[in-house]
Design a protein around this motif. Structure first.
Motif, short mmCIF file in Angstrom:
data_model
loop_
_atom_site.label_atom_id
_atom_site.label_comp_id
_atom_site.label_asym_id
_atom_site.label_seq_id
_atom_site.Cartn_x
_atom_site.Cartn_y
_atom_site.Cartn_z
N CYS A 159 24.86 48.05 -60.52
CA CYS A 159 24.96 49.06 -59.48
C CYS A 159 26.23 48.97 -58.65
O CYS A 159 26.64 49.93 -58.03
CB CYS A 159 23.76 48.94 -58.55
SG CYS A 159 23.74 47.39 -57.62
N CYS A 210 20.92 45.89 -57.68
CA CYS A 210 20.30 45.70 -59.00
C CYS A 210 20.11 44.24 -59.37
O CYS A 210 19.30 43.91 -60.23
CB CYS A 210 21.11 46.42 -60.07
SG CYS A 210 22.63 45.58 -60.52
N CYS A 254 24.44 40.63 -60.81
CA CYS A 254 25.73 39.95 -60.69
C CYS A 254 25.66 38.64 -59.91
O CYS A 254 26.63 38.26 -59.25
CB CYS A 254 26.74 40.90 -60.05
SG CYS A 254 26.30 41.36 -58.38
N CYS A 273 29.33 41.60 -56.58
CA CYS A 273 29.79 42.92 -56.13
C CYS A 273 29.85 43.03 -54.60
O CYS A 273 30.36 44.00 -54.07
CB CYS A 273 28.89 44.01 -56.70
SG CYS A 273 27.24 44.05 -55.99
S1 FES Z 1 26.13 44.86 -59.55
FE1 FES Z 1 24.13 45.36 -58.86
S2 FES Z 1 23.86 43.84 -57.33
FE2 FES Z 1 25.89 43.50 -57.91
#
Ligand code: FES
Lengths: 296, 258
Positions: free
Chosen positions: B55, B60, B63, B81
């Motif tokens: 995401c 999500c 990562c 992220c």
């Molecule tokens: S890419 Fe989804 S939480 Fe970091």
């Protein structure tokens, strides 16, 4: 009076009859058992290996929760939780090296050095309520009920955490008398019920259970009073097996000391959850007119 | 300040305007702009994500990343992220960690603690080391919800585990080798579906949907051309967007589609 209270997992599931009666009865005696807002399983058994610090983490964390709340006392009811917490507490008080290692490992927690006192509910009633006040609060004396106390192992062993020195212990006896019951001196009061050996050596464990129940029965007991869900599992819940296959001559219902207390204080018997006891327990109390017969 | 950024040993890859700091990805040094998130910094350094990224919005859980800072024994954790790089950090992403998930028949499973105990007996191997809570990038008190599950308190476990994004870092650290987040998910499913009282407004909405309340609107959208869709999506008049810090009571002025 309020006091910090550690329930333990079993009292929340299989032994609600132990917890609900304690909370209800203590309220009548003017004591509020205040459950720790955060707690984890005590670990259930103290590790006997000298260097097994890992299994000290769980009980020590619970003690830290009590300290965090500003409490200097932590009351607990289950014999096994009492034993585990009290022994972890002693280690934190007395063994500087292990205390240091545990405190360093739990670097997200405040340091702990045994500041909290772990108290079993029987001793709490003895010291903070007192036998006179207890006697005066009884609404439905257990007159004629022949009660044998059963301490088992974990309330009295090892000696340094015993609620009273084994053999000379009288706290359970005085408690029973204060409720107006007839005390039966129990020669098996400190015998082992077989404990977790029920899993690895069921035959020996069942034999131990049958023998100790027989001792109390021979002294004329109507009911065996206890404070440990594991003991009640071995002695109460498996009792029909003991009679059928392990030489126990006749049944001896088991009951938690807090259930006796709740009945004597005249609390509603639905609080006692007798459905969680051996079926003989409820019928015995009904027979003696200590609880009213209720449709289930 | 404008600098030439050396990436890796000696390869020049970009000219950027900002301060550069060294970070170490799986042991290898990269000098990256200090304003980037870990994810962007890794892409800047040449990594291309085909897993471990979803995401890009912190939701999500794809990562999960662990890192250490110089002169500090602690393991730190963050979502790649969301977490901005720090000078001298050593990091690696742990986007996936093998975890046991027991398949259970939802309809047949009774709403009792024993059902979960049976599906995940490893629950009782917990020694309360708390490594799970310490690594959780969402600050979920993992050890506490495990404790609640052990005593059959599903309500508490649901409440405590609610922010879980299933990144699995807790399972990577568990010395009892359990997958806490899968266990909590089973508990939330049982609690939400079988114990917690049903939300009446939800049933009303489901009936509305079944009765075709939104059918026409959806059909219109399906038939719309790209220009119309763009207009609907972008135009302030066509689409009323909830303000960032709105109050709980916020409602759109046009609720024709609600
Ligand atoms: S890419 Fe989804 S939480 Fe970091």
């Amino acid at each position: 009076m309020k006091v910090s209270y550690y329930p333990g997992c079993t009292l929340k599931t299989k032994a609600r009859n132990l917890e609900d009666t304690a909370i209800g009865a203590l309220a009548v005696l003017g004591v509020e058992l205040v459950e720790l807002p955060r707690w984890n399983c005590c670990g259930a058994v103290t590790s006997l290996a000298q260097d097994d610090l890992l299994h000290m983490l769980a009980p020590v964390r619970d003690l830290i929760r009590a300290k965090e709340q500003g409490s200097d006392k932590l009351v607990t009811i289950c014999s096994m939780c009492y034993n585990t917490l009290a022994r972890a507490n002693l280690l934190m008080r007395n063994d500087a090296e292990k205390r240091d290692a545990l405190n360093r490992f739990m670097d997200e927690e405040p340091d702990y050095a045994g500041e909290v006192e772990v108290i079993h509910l029987l001793n709490f009633i003895r010291d903070e309520v007192g036998w006179d006040k207890l006697r005066a609060a009884v609404r439905r004396p257990l007159t004629g009920l022949r009660v044998a106390p059963y301490y088992g192992c974990t309330l009295v062993r090892p000696a340094e955490v015993a609620i009273e020195p084994a053999v000379d212990a009288t706290v359970f006896e005085k408690f029973i008398e204060a409720l107006g019951a007839q005390l039966v001196h129990n020669p098996g009061a400190f015998d082992c019920c077989g404990s977790y050996q029920i899993l690895s050596h069921p035959k020996q464990a069942l034999a131990a259970s049958a023998e100790l129940l027989g001792k109390a029965k021979n002294k004329g007991a109507d009911v065996l009073a206890l404070s440990c869900p594991l003991c009640d599992y071995n002695l109460g819940k498996r009792q029909n097996e003991l009679v059928a296959d392990h030489g126990l001559e006749s049944k001896l219902p088991t009951i938690y000391f807090t259930q006796l207390l709740a009945v004597a204080l005249g609390l509603d018997s639905s609080l006692c959850h007798f459905e969680l006891n051996h079926e003989g327990t409820r019928s015995l109390l009904e027979e003696r007119n200590l609880i009213s017969t209720v449709a289930v | 300040m404008s600098t030439t950024a050396p990436i890796g040993e000696d390869k020049i890859v970009a000219k950027v305007t900002s301060k550069h700091v060294p970070i170490y990805v799986m042991g290898k040094r990269y000098d990256v702009p200090d304003s980037l998130t870990i994810m962007k910094a890794m892409e800047y350094a040449g990594y291309k994500f085909i897993r471990g990224c979803g995401c890009r919005g912190g939701i999500c859980g794809a990562c999960g990343t662990v890192y250490k800072k110089p002169d500090d024994y602690k393991i730190h954790v963050g979502l790649a992220c969301q977490t901005v790089v720090q000078e001298g950090m050593h990091l690696t992403q742990i986007p996936f960690y093998p975890a046991t998930r027991t398949v259970f028949d939802y309809e047949q499973t009774p709403a009792v603690a024993e059902a979960v105990f049976k599906a995940y007996p490893e629950l009782f191997r917990c020694v309360a080391c708390n490594a799970c809570t310490k690594i959780c990038p969402m600050d979920v008190p993992v050890m506490d919800y495990v404790a609640a599950i052990k005593r059959g308190d599903f309500e508490k476990a649901t409440e405590l585990s609610f922010d879980c994004i299933q990144c699995g870092l807790c399972a990577s650290r568990c010395m009892a080798e359990m997958a806490q987040y899968h266990i909590a998910q089973m508990v939330r499913r049982i609690y939400g579906g079988k114990i917690k009282p049903k939300a009446t407004h939800l049933a009303v909405m489901v009936d509305n949907v079944k009765a075709g309340k939104f059918k026409d609107g959806l059909e219109q959208l399906k038939k719309a051309d790209v220009a119309t869709l763009k207009q609907l999506y972008m135009s302030k008049d066509a689409r009323e967007i909830e303000p960032n810090m709105s109050e709980d009571e916020w409602v759109p002025t046009n609720n024709a589609y609600l």
